[in-house]
Every structure is written in structure tokens, then in C-alpha cells.
Design an enzyme around this catalytic site. Structure first.
Site, PDB file in Angstrom:
ATOM      1  N   GLU A 137      11.214 -17.786 -16.986  1.00 17.01           N
ATOM      2  CA  GLU A 137      11.424 -16.367 -16.668  1.00 17.01           C
ATOM      3  C   GLU A 137      12.290 -15.675 -17.720  1.00 17.01           C
ATOM      4  O   GLU A 137      11.985 -14.579 -18.154  1.00 17.01           O
ATOM      5  CB  GLU A 137      12.161 -16.232 -15.317  1.00 17.01           C
ATOM      6  CG  GLU A 137      11.290 -16.368 -14.106  1.00 17.01           C
ATOM      7  CD  GLU A 137      12.091 -16.219 -12.807  1.00 17.01           C
ATOM      8  OE1 GLU A 137      11.641 -15.477 -11.930  1.00 17.01           O
ATOM      9  OE2 GLU A 137      13.145 -16.845 -12.663  1.00 17.01           O
ATOM     10  N   CYS A 164       9.050  -1.150  -9.139  1.00 17.74           N
ATOM     11  CA  CYS A 164       9.171   0.286  -9.339  1.00 17.74           C
ATOM     12  C   CYS A 164      10.324   0.811  -8.477  1.00 17.74           C
ATOM     13  O   CYS A 164      10.541   0.330  -7.374  1.00 17.74           O
ATOM     14  CB  CYS A 164       7.923   1.079  -8.984  1.00 17.74           C
ATOM     15  SG  CYS A 164       6.476   0.634  -9.931  1.00 17.74           S
ATOM     16  N   LYS A 215      13.383 -20.884 -13.999  1.00 15.03           N
ATOM     17  CA  LYS A 215      14.453 -20.078 -14.614  1.00 15.03           C
ATOM     18  C   LYS A 215      14.247 -19.996 -16.114  1.00 15.03           C
ATOM     19  O   LYS A 215      14.353 -18.933 -16.712  1.00 15.03           O
ATOM     20  CB  LYS A 215      15.841 -20.672 -14.350  1.00 15.03           C
ATOM     21  CG  LYS A 215      16.485 -20.454 -13.019  1.00 15.03           C
ATOM     22  CD  LYS A 215      16.801 -19.047 -12.661  1.00 15.03           C
ATOM     23  CE  LYS A 215      15.652 -18.338 -12.047  1.00 15.03           C
ATOM     24  NZ  LYS A 215      15.192 -18.551 -10.726  1.00 15.03           N
ATOM     25  N   ASN A 266       5.471   4.162  -5.438  1.00 17.48           N
ATOM     26  CA  ASN A 266       5.545   2.696  -5.543  1.00 17.48           C
ATOM     27  C   ASN A 266       4.408   2.129  -4.719  1.00 17.48           C
ATOM     28  O   ASN A 266       4.130   2.642  -3.631  1.00 17.48           O
ATOM     29  CB  ASN A 266       6.834   2.154  -4.915  1.00 17.48           C
ATOM     30  CG  ASN A 266       8.044   2.431  -5.767  1.00 17.48           C
ATOM     31  OD1 ASN A 266       7.930   2.924  -6.880  1.00 17.48           O
ATOM     32  ND2 ASN A 266       9.210   2.114  -5.227  1.00 17.48           N
ATOM     33  N   GLY A 267       3.825   1.036  -5.195  1.00 16.00           N
ATOM     34  CA  GLY A 267       2.758   0.407  -4.413  1.00 16.00           C
ATOM     35  C   GLY A 267       1.436   0.529  -5.133  1.00 16.00           C
ATOM     36  O   GLY A 267       1.387   0.845  -6.329  1.00 16.00           O
ATOM     37  N   HIS A 326       0.757 -39.969 -14.734  1.00 13.78           N
ATOM     38  CA  HIS A 326      -0.585 -39.496 -14.350  1.00 13.78           C
ATOM     39  C   HIS A 326      -1.002 -38.262 -15.143  1.00 13.78           C
ATOM     40  O   HIS A 326      -1.878 -37.526 -14.721  1.00 13.78           O
ATOM     41  CB  HIS A 326      -0.625 -39.205 -12.850  1.00 13.78           C
ATOM     42  CG  HIS A 326      -0.339 -40.410 -12.024  1.00 13.78           C
ATOM     43  ND1 HIS A 326      -1.158 -41.503 -12.017  1.00 13.78           N
ATOM     44  CD2 HIS A 326       0.706 -40.714 -11.202  1.00 13.78           C
ATOM     45  CE1 HIS A 326      -0.652 -42.429 -11.210  1.00 13.78           C
ATOM     46  NE2 HIS A 326       0.484 -41.971 -10.712  1.00 13.78           N
ATOM     47  N   GLU A 364      12.521 -25.297  -9.872  1.00 12.81           N
ATOM     48  CA  GLU A 364      13.326 -24.077  -9.953  1.00 12.81           C
ATOM     49  C   GLU A 364      13.963 -23.949 -11.344  1.00 12.81           C
ATOM     50  O   GLU A 364      14.026 -22.859 -11.909  1.00 12.81           O
ATOM     51  CB  GLU A 364      14.380 -24.091  -8.827  1.00 12.81           C
ATOM     52  CG  GLU A 364      15.441 -23.010  -8.875  1.00 12.81           C
ATOM     53  CD  GLU A 364      14.899 -21.586  -8.877  1.00 12.81           C
ATOM     54  OE1 GLU A 364      13.710 -21.378  -8.619  1.00 12.81           O
ATOM     55  OE2 GLU A 364      15.687 -20.671  -9.187  1.00 12.81           O
ATOM     56  N   TRP A 390       7.029  -0.340 -13.023  1.00 14.91           N
ATOM     57  CA  TRP A 390       6.505  -1.664 -13.380  1.00 14.91           C
ATOM     58  C   TRP A 390       4.998  -1.501 -13.320  1.00 14.91           C
ATOM     59  O   TRP A 390       4.424  -1.342 -12.245  1.00 14.91           O
ATOM     60  CB  TRP A 390       6.996  -2.706 -12.386  1.00 14.91           C
ATOM     61  CG  TRP A 390       6.633  -4.106 -12.757  1.00 14.91           C
ATOM     62  CD1 TRP A 390       7.336  -4.950 -13.572  1.00 14.91           C
ATOM     63  CD2 TRP A 390       5.486  -4.847 -12.308  1.00 14.91           C
ATOM     64  NE1 TRP A 390       6.695  -6.164 -13.653  1.00 14.91           N
ATOM     65  CE2 TRP A 390       5.554  -6.131 -12.894  1.00 14.91           C
ATOM     66  CE3 TRP A 390       4.411  -4.561 -11.472  1.00 14.91           C
ATOM     67  CZ2 TRP A 390       4.603  -7.109 -12.675  1.00 14.91           C
ATOM     68  CZ3 TRP A 390       3.448  -5.541 -11.259  1.00 14.91           C
ATOM     69  CH2 TRP A 390       3.553  -6.807 -11.858  1.00 14.91           C
ATOM     70  N   ARG A 432      14.029  -3.196 -10.788  1.00 13.38           N
ATOM     71  CA  ARG A 432      12.759  -3.208 -10.056  1.00 13.38           C
ATOM     72  C   ARG A 432      11.555  -2.946 -10.965  1.00 13.38           C
ATOM     73  O   ARG A 432      10.415  -3.071 -10.534  1.00 13.38           O
ATOM     74  CB  ARG A 432      12.789  -2.136  -8.962  1.00 13.38           C
ATOM     75  CG  ARG A 432      13.843  -2.377  -7.921  1.00 13.38           C
ATOM     76  CD  ARG A 432      13.833  -1.261  -6.928  1.00 13.38           C
ATOM     77  NE  ARG A 432      12.610  -1.281  -6.149  1.00 13.38           N
ATOM     78  CZ  ARG A 432      12.512  -1.820  -4.937  1.00 13.38           C
ATOM     79  NH1 ARG A 432      13.551  -2.351  -4.374  1.00 13.38           N
ATOM     80  NH2 ARG A 432      11.383  -1.812  -4.296  1.00 13.38           N
ATOM     81  N   LYS A 480      12.056  -7.467  -9.980  1.00 19.39           N
ATOM     82  CA  LYS A 480      12.748  -8.259  -8.969  1.00 19.39           C
ATOM     83  C   LYS A 480      12.048  -8.251  -7.619  1.00 19.39           C
ATOM     84  O   LYS A 480      11.808  -9.282  -7.039  1.00 19.39           O
ATOM     85  CB  LYS A 480      14.175  -7.747  -8.813  1.00 19.39           C
ATOM     86  CG  LYS A 480      14.960  -8.564  -7.830  1.00 19.39           C
ATOM     87  CD  LYS A 480      16.289  -8.969  -8.371  1.00 19.39           C
ATOM     88  CE  LYS A 480      16.961 -10.005  -7.518  1.00 19.39           C
ATOM     89  NZ  LYS A 480      16.731 -11.368  -7.983  1.00 19.39           N
TER      90      LYS A 480
END
Ligand code: G6P
Length: 609
Positions: A491, A2, A488, A99-100, A507, A484, A75, A27, A604
Site C-alpha cells: 500500500e 471522495c 502495508k 460521492n458514490g 508448493h 497484513e 477519488w 478519502r 481510506k
């Protein structure tokens, strides 16, 4: 997570609010809104589901000359993305952006009798609570805000305005960042300094537990206990070019391509190739303190966690008598983990604001363990709360999916490991190869970026059309890189991608090999090369569709695609292979026509738990 903006001054508030929200859109971007007040306090509230561009059209049809206002890009946490749930929220005379998360919002909501709730958000509860203390302007707005915040459990960064006093904004923070931009005859607020770039270079960062009352020519800051505070005015270092696309189609591609420069900034003044030594001033640890370190905990989320894993694999190779535990912050914060006294904790975060990472930092500090930040965002909360730290200095990373930060975080932590090894007296001939390769890495990435993008693009385009699943594989130092790479891809392309250590294939994961999936093998020519090859053979024997990324120039196996990376590196090759993964994921997502920089459901800087 946010974004908040606010303006009070002599110019059109709507202009700054919209441009600021666009900067902060990374954000959160499921809805956005602004409210402005005219001189008499008449409010214009405009909100829209979706991206800021939608709100911008609405604003252009409802242009106002109002000189005060607040705005928000959301968000969603409580309540679906919709106009109704978008901020600002109104309660009586006041408007609020938040925000929060207000954790006890249900309890508080039950106590509020004089407000008809319009949204499903926790934020509206806070707005109503503030309004109930405000009593139509009988009390100063800042007092009402403080009274309400004293009842709140959770995290917040808020901005509040009142129709009864259209000359001031009250802001407060606890766990969610807020910056005040200091200018001549106007004052700006934002949840992130990037919204202020181009307007002012002077900023005041609010601390947790502080409340500021802002007018166009005054800023007064107090604690929740009414103690006046005078916060330092700091300089915003970022310039405009750093937050623009600079001719690239996407920030993500720009950020991948600028890694030679961003990594050079990470290394600047910290590495001496002639003497083969590394020097990090920021951690502020003497040689005798470094010598005593026997454990390193590395805390992070997402990409920062994988950077921690990458560094851990390297550090234990050259540092004697040390155990390293990379941990996922959201898990670690609730574990009852024992931390030995001879430990140091590396707190890794690009944004320096990630709530889970911050919570771990505070918990670890309580146990008396020294904390070292590996942070990008200068002045961020984590950077301010750690005992010492190393900024990675990669400049703003705007694409939601992290790229250049990963490379620099990994290297900064490996360098921290090298400083411990130096202090412990590890011989130069053990450390020199690492130091030389770190110094060479920016050039190596540069070479790769000049030679490989077209090859990677063509393969990615083809595979994006064919496959719904990806299996990333790597061993040893290439395993965190595989993790990683898979992160990517998922995402930004919404493709199911998972990574496994190549040796673990048999396995379980090998059962996934079929015609819907492809295998992305990271195969550096190192000590485990032959063993990794067996994993590849096992996949090929079962009809796998393998892409191999390797530095072995004569690689000659019947795989579908080979991406050969030419390099003089031996130890740090996985970091180079990771750049291939970054380009692959980027082109894969572009081929699917997806919004690479702002993938669905993500944000982000994750400032909520
Ligand atoms: C979010 C982002 C990831 C990032 C992670 C940690 O999940 O989407 O790209 O790696 O947060 O962020 P930080 O700012 O703490 O490095």
C-alpha cells in the site's frame, strides 16, 4: 472515498470549504473543487487536478466573501483525474458534488437532451437530471432533487446548490455518509465528522433515503417520500489533537506509535485481569445466546479482513465446537453462501462505511442472522445498522493505510471469542493465559516502540534501495500477520509484496526466491517454530535474502537480518511482530520518498463498490 463539504452562514464559505477538504483529503485526493455563490447567486467555481493544496493556491488568487458553497475531493471512478472531471459539476442553474456511483448513468444520460456534458463522470448526469426537474427554479430545489433521485440506481451522498436560491443547500444520501454540523447562525455539511471538529460538537447524521434542506439557521429533513423526520442531534467526541500530526512527520507513524494508548481504550472496562474474565456489553447477547453460537462469520475488507483472520486463528484455539469463517466482503456479497441459523456475523470496519462490508451486513441481516459490529467510527452506517457491536475506540485513523485499527480490531474480536468461551463453560485455566496477555499487550507494544524503531529503520532503508519484491512468511497466528505486513508494504511503498503460509513455500512461492526479492519471516517461538524454521532453511539454501523477526532471544541462523523482539508474551506475539512490520513498511516507504499517508490510487473509506 471522495469527501464532501458545504457551508452556509455569515462567514467566508471558502475558508471552511478548504479547511474541511484538507481534513477529508484522506478519502480521495486526485482532484478537488469548490463553488461558492454571492448574495445575487453569482457563482465562483474553482477546480484543480491533484491535491487540495493546489486548489488552495487557486482559491487564494480568487478569494471571495461568498457565504454559501460546496466542495469535494475526488477519488476517480468514472473518468480520469482532471480538472474537467473534478466536482462540483454544473448543469444549468445548479451545482452538485457527489460521492458514490450512479449505476444507471448511461441510460439516464441518453434521456437528457438539453445539456452539453463537459465531463466523463456519472455525477454530471445526476446534476443534469436535477436541473431538468428544477426548470429554472419553477420548483423547489429539494423537489427536483427528490424527483431525480427516484430515477437513480446506485449510491450517493450529494450536496446541491442553485444560483436561483443562494441561501440553501440540499443534501441527500443513500449508501454514502453525510453529516450536518449544527452551529449558531451557520450550518455545515461534511461526508465525515472530522471536517467539523473545531467548528461544532453537534451533528446530525443523515440516514439513507433522507433529503435535507439546509439554510444558515434551519435544517429540514424529509424522506424521499416526503415524510418529515427529526433526526437526533449527536455529540462529536473527537477533539482537534486527535486529527493533528502531533509532531510526527506522518499520521501513519503517529498512529503506529499511539497503539499502547489506543489499545488501552479498546480494553477499557472490558477486561478484568484479577478474575480473568472479559465482558463486552455492546454485542448484547445473553449467556444462553452465546452458548448456542456454533459458527462465526467475520466480514471485512483489506486490513479489517486480516484482523478477522487473525482473530479466527485465536478463537478456534480456545472455543470448543465452533467454526469460524473470515470472508472478504466484496466476494461474500455475491456468494450464495448458506449461513446456519446458530451463527453470528462479525462485521469489521474501521470507517464503518465500506460499501462491500455494508452490503454483506444487509444481506446477512436479511437471512435473520445476528450481526455484531467491530467498528471504530462512532455513528457510522455499519455501527448504526448492526444488531449490536463493540466500538474499538482507537480515535480517528487518518493515514490511509490502517495500523492501530488492525491491532484493536483483532483484540476486540478475540475478546468476543472469549465471551463465547466463557459462556460455554471453558475452564479458566484455558482462557486465563489469553486474557492476561491481552491485558499486557499495550505495555508490551510500548516496550517494543521504545526499543526497536531505529533498528527497523536502518534495515528498511537498506532494503528499500535494494529490492523490488518482498515475500512475507508466517504460520498459524503469524500467517494473517504476514498478510497484513505485506499489505502495508504494498500500500505505502508500491513494492510488490505477497504473503504465504510458511508451510506453503514448497508448493510454489519458493520459485520466487532470487536476488530481486527479500523474505520477511515472522517467526514467533511457538509450537510451530521448528517447522517454520525448515521453511527458512529451504529459503536460505536457495540464496534467499531473509529478514527474521522473532522473539527467540538466541536465534542463530545465517540470515541477512535479525530483528529480535523482547517480550513476555507467548500467545499474542504475532501482534507484536506486526508492529515491527508496520514500522518496516513505514520506513521503507519514507526511504523511497513516497507520500506515506496518501498512497497513490488508494482511499481510506471505500464507499463505492
Ligand atoms: C481500504 C483501505 C484499507 C482498509 C479497507 C477497509 O481499502 O485502504 O486500509 O483496511 O479499506 O476499511 P474499513 O474502514 O472497512 O476498515
Amino acid at each position: 472515498m471522495c469527501g464532501i463539504v458545504g457551508y452556509v452562514g455569515n462567514n467566508k464559505a471558502q475558508d471552511f470549504l478548504i479547511s474541511g477538504l484538507k481534513r477529508l483529503e484522506y478519502r480521495g485526493y486526485d482532484s478537488a473543487g469548490i463553488v461558492t455563490l454571492d448574495k445575487k447567486g453569482k457563482a465562483t467555481l474553482l477546480r484543480e487536478k491533484g491535491k487540495v493544496s493546489g486548489l488552495e493556491s487557486k482559491v487564494s488568487q480568487n478569494a471571495r466573501d461568498d457565504q454559501i458553497g460546496i466542495g469535494h475531493t475526488r477519488w476517480a471512478t468514472h473518468g480520469e483525474p482532471s480538472e474537467r472531471n473534478a466536482h462540483p459539476h454544473q448543469a444549468g442553474d445548479i451545482y452538485l458534488v457527489h460521492n458514490g456511483i450512479i449505476e444507471n448513468y448511461k441510460e439516464l444520460k441518453d434521456q437528457i437532451k438539453d445539456h452539453q456534458f463537459q465531463s466523463d463522470t456519472d455525477s454530471e448526469v445526476l446534476a443534469a437530471l436535477i436541473n431538468s426537474f428544477y426548470q429554472g427554479g419553477k420548483h423547489p430545489l429539494s423537489n427536483a432533487v427528490v424527483q431525480a433521485l427516484k430515477l437513480v440506481r446506485g449510491t450517493y451522498g450529494i450536496a446541491v446548490i442553485s444560483v436561483k436560491n443562494p441561501g440553501e443547500i440540499v443534501v441527500a444520501r443513500s449508501g454514502s455518509p453525510l453529516v450536518i454540523g449544527v452551529c449558531q447562525d451557520e450550518t455545515l455539511i461534511a461526508s465525515d465528522a472530522s471536517a467539523l471538529v473545531g467548528h461544532t460538537k453537534k451533528a446530525i447524521y443523515l440516514n439513507d433515503g433522507e433529503v435535507a434542506t439546509i439554510a444558515k439557521d434551519s435544517i429540514s429533513i424529509k424522506t424521499l417520500d416526503s415524510q418529515p423526520v427529526s433526526n437526533k442531534v449527536e455529540t462529536i467526541q473527537t477533539d482537534l489533537s486527535a486529527i493533528q500530526k502531533g509532531g510526527y512527520d506522518h499520521f501513519l507513524l503517529k498512529e503506529v506509535m499511539e497503539q499502547p494508548q489506543s489499545l488501552t481504550e479498546t480494553l477499557r472496562g472490558r477486561i478484568n485481569v484479577k478474575d480473568c474474565t472479559v465482558h463486552l456489553g455492546g454485542p448484547n447477547l445473553s449467556d444462553s445466546e452465546l452458548r448456542k453460537i456454533k459458527h462465526i462469520i467475520i466480514v471485512g475488507c483489506g486490513t479489517a479482513y486480516y484482523a478477522g483472520m487473525t482473530a479466527a486463528y485465536y478463537i478456534e484455539k480456545f472455543t470448543p465446537e465452533i467454526t469460524i469463517e473470515p470472508v472478504i466482503a466484496s466476494e461474500y456479497r455475491y456468494r450464495n453462501a448458506y449461513i446456519p441459523k446458530d451463527s453470528v456475523a462479525l462485521i469489521v470496519s474501521q470507517s464503518g462505511e465500506t460499501a462491500d462490508t455494508l452490503a454483506c451486513l444487509r444481506e446477512i441481516k436479511k437471512q435473520g442472522i445476528k450481526t455484531i459490529g467491530i467498528v471504530n467510527s462512532i455513528g457510522s452506517t455499519i455501527a448504526r445498522e448492526v444488531d449490536g457491536g463493540t466500538y474499538i475506540h482507537v480515535g480517528p485513523e487518518i493515514s490511509v493505510a490502517s495500523t492501530k485499527a488492525y491491532t484493536s480490531q483483532s483484540i476486540a474480536m478475540i475478546m468476543f471469542g472469549l465471551t463465547i468461551a466463557q459462556a460455554k463453560g471453558v475452564k479458566s485455566n484455558t482462557l486465563a493465559p489469553y486474557i492476561k496477555e491481552i491485558a499486557a499487550l499495550p505495555q508490551e507494544i510500548e516496550g517494543l516502540l521504545q526499543s526497536i524503531p531505529d533498528t527497523v529503520k536502518n534495515i528498511a532503508k537498506k532494503y528499500a534501495k535494494k529490492y523490488d519484491h518482498a515475500i512475507y512468511l508466517g504460520r498459524d497466528t503469524a500467517y494473517p500477520t504476514a498478510l497484513e505486513g505485506a499489505l502495508k508494504l504494498k500500500e505505502i511503498s508500491y513494492t510488490d509484496a505477497n504473503a504465504y503460509p510458511t508451510g506453503e513455500l514448497k508448493h510454489g512461492p519458493i520459485a520466487l526466491v532470487d536476488d530481486n526479492a527479500f523474505e520477511f519471516f515472522l517467526l514467533p517461538e511457538n509450537d510451530l517454530y521448528d517447522k517454520s524454521l525448515s521453511g527458512l532453511e529451504e529459503v536460505l539454501a536457495r540464496g534467499g535474502h531473509a529478514i527474521v523477526v522473532t522473539d527467540k532471544s538466541d536465534f542463530n541462523h545465517p540470515v541477512e537480518q535479525i530483528i529480535t523482539v523482547q517480550t513476555g508474551l507467548k500467545l499474542l506475539t504475532p501482534l507484536l511482530l506486526n508492529v515491527v512490520s508496520q514500522l518496516f513498511a513505514y520506513n521503507f516507504a519514507v526511504a523511497k520518498g513516497l507520500p506515506v499517508d496518501q498512497p497513490r490510487n488508494l482511499a481510506k473509506s471505500v464507499t463505492v463498490e
